[in-house]
Each structure stands twice: as structure tokens, then as C-alpha cells.
Design a protein around this motif. Sequence first.
Motif, PDB file in Angstrom:
ATOM      1  N   MET A  35       7.320  -7.101  11.009  1.00  0.00           N
ATOM      2  CA  MET A  35       6.264  -6.304  11.633  1.00  0.00           C
ATOM      3  C   MET A  35       6.355  -6.375  13.151  1.00  0.00           C
ATOM      4  O   MET A  35       6.244  -5.359  13.835  1.00  0.00           O
ATOM      5  CB  MET A  35       4.878  -6.802  11.189  1.00  0.00           C
ATOM      6  CG  MET A  35       4.463  -6.314   9.834  1.00  0.00           C
ATOM      7  SD  MET A  35       2.851  -6.889   9.239  1.00  0.00           S
ATOM      8  CE  MET A  35       1.970  -7.408  10.653  1.00  0.00           C
ATOM      9  N   ALA A  36       6.524  -7.572  13.669  1.00  0.00           N
ATOM     10  CA  ALA A  36       6.588  -7.756  15.121  1.00  0.00           C
ATOM     11  C   ALA A  36       7.784  -7.034  15.721  1.00  0.00           C
ATOM     12  O   ALA A  36       7.714  -6.523  16.837  1.00  0.00           O
ATOM     13  CB  ALA A  36       6.649  -9.245  15.442  1.00  0.00           C
ATOM     14  N   GLN A  37       8.862  -6.969  14.991  1.00  0.00           N
ATOM     15  CA  GLN A  37      10.087  -6.380  15.512  1.00  0.00           C
ATOM     16  C   GLN A  37      10.120  -4.860  15.361  1.00  0.00           C
ATOM     17  O   GLN A  37      10.650  -4.171  16.220  1.00  0.00           O
ATOM     18  CB  GLN A  37      11.285  -6.989  14.791  1.00  0.00           C
ATOM     19  CG  GLN A  37      12.607  -6.661  15.410  1.00  0.00           C
ATOM     20  CD  GLN A  37      13.706  -7.514  14.825  1.00  0.00           C
ATOM     21  OE1 GLN A  37      13.446  -8.430  14.054  1.00  0.00           O
ATOM     22  NE2 GLN A  37      14.928  -7.226  15.186  1.00  0.00           N
ATOM     23  N   ASN A  38       9.554  -4.349  14.299  1.00  0.00           N
ATOM     24  CA  ASN A  38       9.751  -2.938  13.977  1.00  0.00           C
ATOM     25  C   ASN A  38       8.544  -2.029  14.167  1.00  0.00           C
ATOM     26  O   ASN A  38       8.690  -0.822  14.100  1.00  0.00           O
ATOM     27  CB  ASN A  38      10.239  -2.799  12.532  1.00  0.00           C
ATOM     28  CG  ASN A  38      11.599  -3.410  12.355  1.00  0.00           C
ATOM     29  OD1 ASN A  38      12.497  -3.172  13.149  1.00  0.00           O
ATOM     30  ND2 ASN A  38      11.762  -4.223  11.345  1.00  0.00           N
ATOM     31  N   MET A  39       7.405  -2.585  14.369  1.00  0.00           N
ATOM     32  CA  MET A  39       6.224  -1.739  14.516  1.00  0.00           C
ATOM     33  C   MET A  39       5.978  -1.433  15.987  1.00  0.00           C
ATOM     34  O   MET A  39       6.244  -2.245  16.857  1.00  0.00           O
ATOM     35  CB  MET A  39       5.011  -2.406  13.883  1.00  0.00           C
ATOM     36  CG  MET A  39       5.175  -2.569  12.380  1.00  0.00           C
ATOM     37  SD  MET A  39       3.702  -3.136  11.583  1.00  0.00           S
ATOM     38  CE  MET A  39       2.807  -1.632  11.432  1.00  0.00           C
ATOM     39  N   ARG A  40       5.442  -0.301  16.247  1.00  0.00           N
ATOM     40  CA  ARG A  40       5.179   0.102  17.621  1.00  0.00           C
ATOM     41  C   ARG A  40       3.953  -0.609  18.178  1.00  0.00           C
ATOM     42  O   ARG A  40       3.889  -0.885  19.356  1.00  0.00           O
ATOM     43  CB  ARG A  40       4.971   1.602  17.703  1.00  0.00           C
ATOM     44  CG  ARG A  40       6.244   2.353  17.470  1.00  0.00           C
ATOM     45  CD  ARG A  40       6.041   3.811  17.692  1.00  0.00           C
ATOM     46  NE  ARG A  40       7.314   4.492  17.466  1.00  0.00           N
ATOM     47  CZ  ARG A  40       7.466   5.771  17.559  1.00  0.00           C
ATOM     48  NH1 ARG A  40       6.448   6.531  17.865  1.00  0.00           N
ATOM     49  NH2 ARG A  40       8.634   6.319  17.340  1.00  0.00           N
ATOM     50  N   GLU A  41       2.982  -0.857  17.338  1.00  0.00           N
ATOM     51  CA  GLU A  41       1.780  -1.530  17.808  1.00  0.00           C
ATOM     52  C   GLU A  41       2.019  -3.031  17.815  1.00  0.00           C
ATOM     53  O   GLU A  41       2.748  -3.563  16.997  1.00  0.00           O
ATOM     54  CB  GLU A  41       0.592  -1.206  16.908  1.00  0.00           C
ATOM     55  CG  GLU A  41       0.169   0.240  17.002  1.00  0.00           C
ATOM     56  CD  GLU A  41      -1.127   0.488  16.284  1.00  0.00           C
ATOM     57  OE1 GLU A  41      -1.995  -0.393  16.282  1.00  0.00           O
ATOM     58  OE2 GLU A  41      -1.260   1.569  15.729  1.00  0.00           O
ATOM     59  N   THR A  42       1.364  -3.690  18.736  1.00  0.00           N
ATOM     60  CA  THR A  42       1.497  -5.133  18.845  1.00  0.00           C
ATOM     61  C   THR A  42       0.298  -5.782  18.167  1.00  0.00           C
ATOM     62  O   THR A  42      -0.850  -5.505  18.521  1.00  0.00           O
ATOM     63  CB  THR A  42       1.537  -5.568  20.326  1.00  0.00           C
ATOM     64  OG1 THR A  42       2.594  -4.870  20.962  1.00  0.00           O
ATOM     65  CG2 THR A  42       1.755  -7.048  20.437  1.00  0.00           C
ATOM     66  N   PHE A  43       0.557  -6.630  17.189  1.00  0.00           N
ATOM     67  CA  PHE A  43      -0.495  -7.332  16.473  1.00  0.00           C
ATOM     68  C   PHE A  43      -0.426  -8.802  16.824  1.00  0.00           C
ATOM     69  O   PHE A  43       0.650  -9.371  16.949  1.00  0.00           O
ATOM     70  CB  PHE A  43      -0.323  -7.182  14.955  1.00  0.00           C
ATOM     71  CG  PHE A  43      -0.443  -5.763  14.479  1.00  0.00           C
ATOM     72  CD1 PHE A  43      -1.678  -5.144  14.465  1.00  0.00           C
ATOM     73  CD2 PHE A  43       0.663  -5.065  14.064  1.00  0.00           C
ATOM     74  CE1 PHE A  43      -1.799  -3.824  14.032  1.00  0.00           C
ATOM     75  CE2 PHE A  43       0.551  -3.752  13.630  1.00  0.00           C
ATOM     76  CZ  PHE A  43      -0.679  -3.135  13.611  1.00  0.00           C
ATOM     77  N   GLU A  47      -4.141 -11.195  13.136  1.00  0.00           N
ATOM     78  CA  GLU A  47      -4.243  -9.828  12.657  1.00  0.00           C
ATOM     79  C   GLU A  47      -3.107  -9.524  11.676  1.00  0.00           C
ATOM     80  O   GLU A  47      -3.304  -8.850  10.670  1.00  0.00           O
ATOM     81  CB  GLU A  47      -4.211  -8.862  13.833  1.00  0.00           C
ATOM     82  CG  GLU A  47      -4.585  -7.456  13.465  1.00  0.00           C
ATOM     83  CD  GLU A  47      -4.756  -6.566  14.673  1.00  0.00           C
ATOM     84  OE1 GLU A  47      -5.061  -5.384  14.458  1.00  0.00           O
ATOM     85  OE2 GLU A  47      -4.574  -7.037  15.803  1.00  0.00           O
ATOM     86  N   GLY A  48      -1.929 -10.053  11.953  1.00  0.00           N
ATOM     87  CA  GLY A  48      -0.804  -9.887  11.029  1.00  0.00           C
ATOM     88  C   GLY A  48      -1.078 -10.535   9.684  1.00  0.00           C
ATOM     89  O   GLY A  48      -0.769  -9.977   8.631  1.00  0.00           O
ATOM     90  N   LEU A  49      -1.681 -11.726   9.709  1.00  0.00           N
ATOM     91  CA  LEU A  49      -2.033 -12.390   8.449  1.00  0.00           C
ATOM     92  C   LEU A  49      -3.082 -11.589   7.677  1.00  0.00           C
ATOM     93  O   LEU A  49      -3.032 -11.516   6.455  1.00  0.00           O
ATOM     94  CB  LEU A  49      -2.550 -13.805   8.715  1.00  0.00           C
ATOM     95  CG  LEU A  49      -1.540 -14.820   9.235  1.00  0.00           C
ATOM     96  CD1 LEU A  49      -2.227 -16.156   9.481  1.00  0.00           C
ATOM     97  CD2 LEU A  49      -0.382 -14.994   8.286  1.00  0.00           C
ATOM     98  N   ARG A  50      -4.033 -10.989   8.384  1.00  0.00           N
ATOM     99  CA  ARG A  50      -5.047 -10.165   7.714  1.00  0.00           C
ATOM    100  C   ARG A  50      -4.411  -8.931   7.085  1.00  0.00           C
ATOM    101  O   ARG A  50      -4.747  -8.548   5.971  1.00  0.00           O
ATOM    102  CB  ARG A  50      -6.125  -9.736   8.712  1.00  0.00           C
ATOM    103  CG  ARG A  50      -7.100 -10.804   9.017  1.00  0.00           C
ATOM    104  CD  ARG A  50      -8.249 -10.274   9.871  1.00  0.00           C
ATOM    105  NE  ARG A  50      -8.731 -11.357  10.683  1.00  0.00           N
ATOM    106  CZ  ARG A  50      -8.457 -11.550  11.965  1.00  0.00           C
ATOM    107  NH1 ARG A  50      -7.717 -10.696  12.625  1.00  0.00           N
ATOM    108  NH2 ARG A  50      -8.930 -12.589  12.616  1.00  0.00           N
ATOM    109  N   ILE A  51      -3.486  -8.295   7.797  1.00  0.00           N
ATOM    110  CA  ILE A  51      -2.821  -7.096   7.272  1.00  0.00           C
ATOM    111  C   ILE A  51      -2.057  -7.425   5.998  1.00  0.00           C
ATOM    112  O   ILE A  51      -2.064  -6.655   5.038  1.00  0.00           O
ATOM    113  CB  ILE A  51      -1.887  -6.495   8.339  1.00  0.00           C
ATOM    114  CG1 ILE A  51      -2.716  -5.892   9.466  1.00  0.00           C
ATOM    115  CG2 ILE A  51      -0.959  -5.448   7.729  1.00  0.00           C
ATOM    116  CD1 ILE A  51      -1.909  -5.494  10.684  1.00  0.00           C
TER     117      ILE A  51
END
Length: 71
Positions: A35-43, A47-51
Motif C-alpha cells: 500500500m505504501a509503495q503503490n498507492m497515491r495517497e499517503t496513509f 490508518e493502514g491497519l484499519r483499512i
Amino acid sequence: MLEISTTGFEKRIAAEVPSFSRGQAKKAAKKLAWMAQNMRETFDFFEGLRILGIISDPTARDAVRNVEAQA
């Protein structure tokens, strides 16, 4: 593209979710790194754990409860 290490994510997940086995923490860390590498939005980390559904977001549940109570 720069490859992100999952070791730091693994350690933080193990600290935040002690019920996870090492394999579960490793798998979740791999998803967070992706997610951190490929998504445009920064979480942020939480927040990543919630997603991923690893930890819950009490704010959203409270908001729904408040709206339902007013109806």
C-alpha cells in the motif's frame, strides 16, 4: 521504484496486535508495504491497519451509533 522493507512494519504490528502470529504479522506487513509503495495517497501506520481490518476504528462506529440514536 524503491523497494520498501517490511521488517519495521512487522515489528510495529507485533507490538500493536500481540494476538497475531509471526506469519500473520509478516503477511499484514507485506500488504502495508505494498500500500505504501503503490498507492497515491499517503496513509499513516494506524490508518493502514484499519483499512486492512486488523484494528477497528471506534470513531466510525460511534458516529453511526450517534446517527442511529438521533433517528
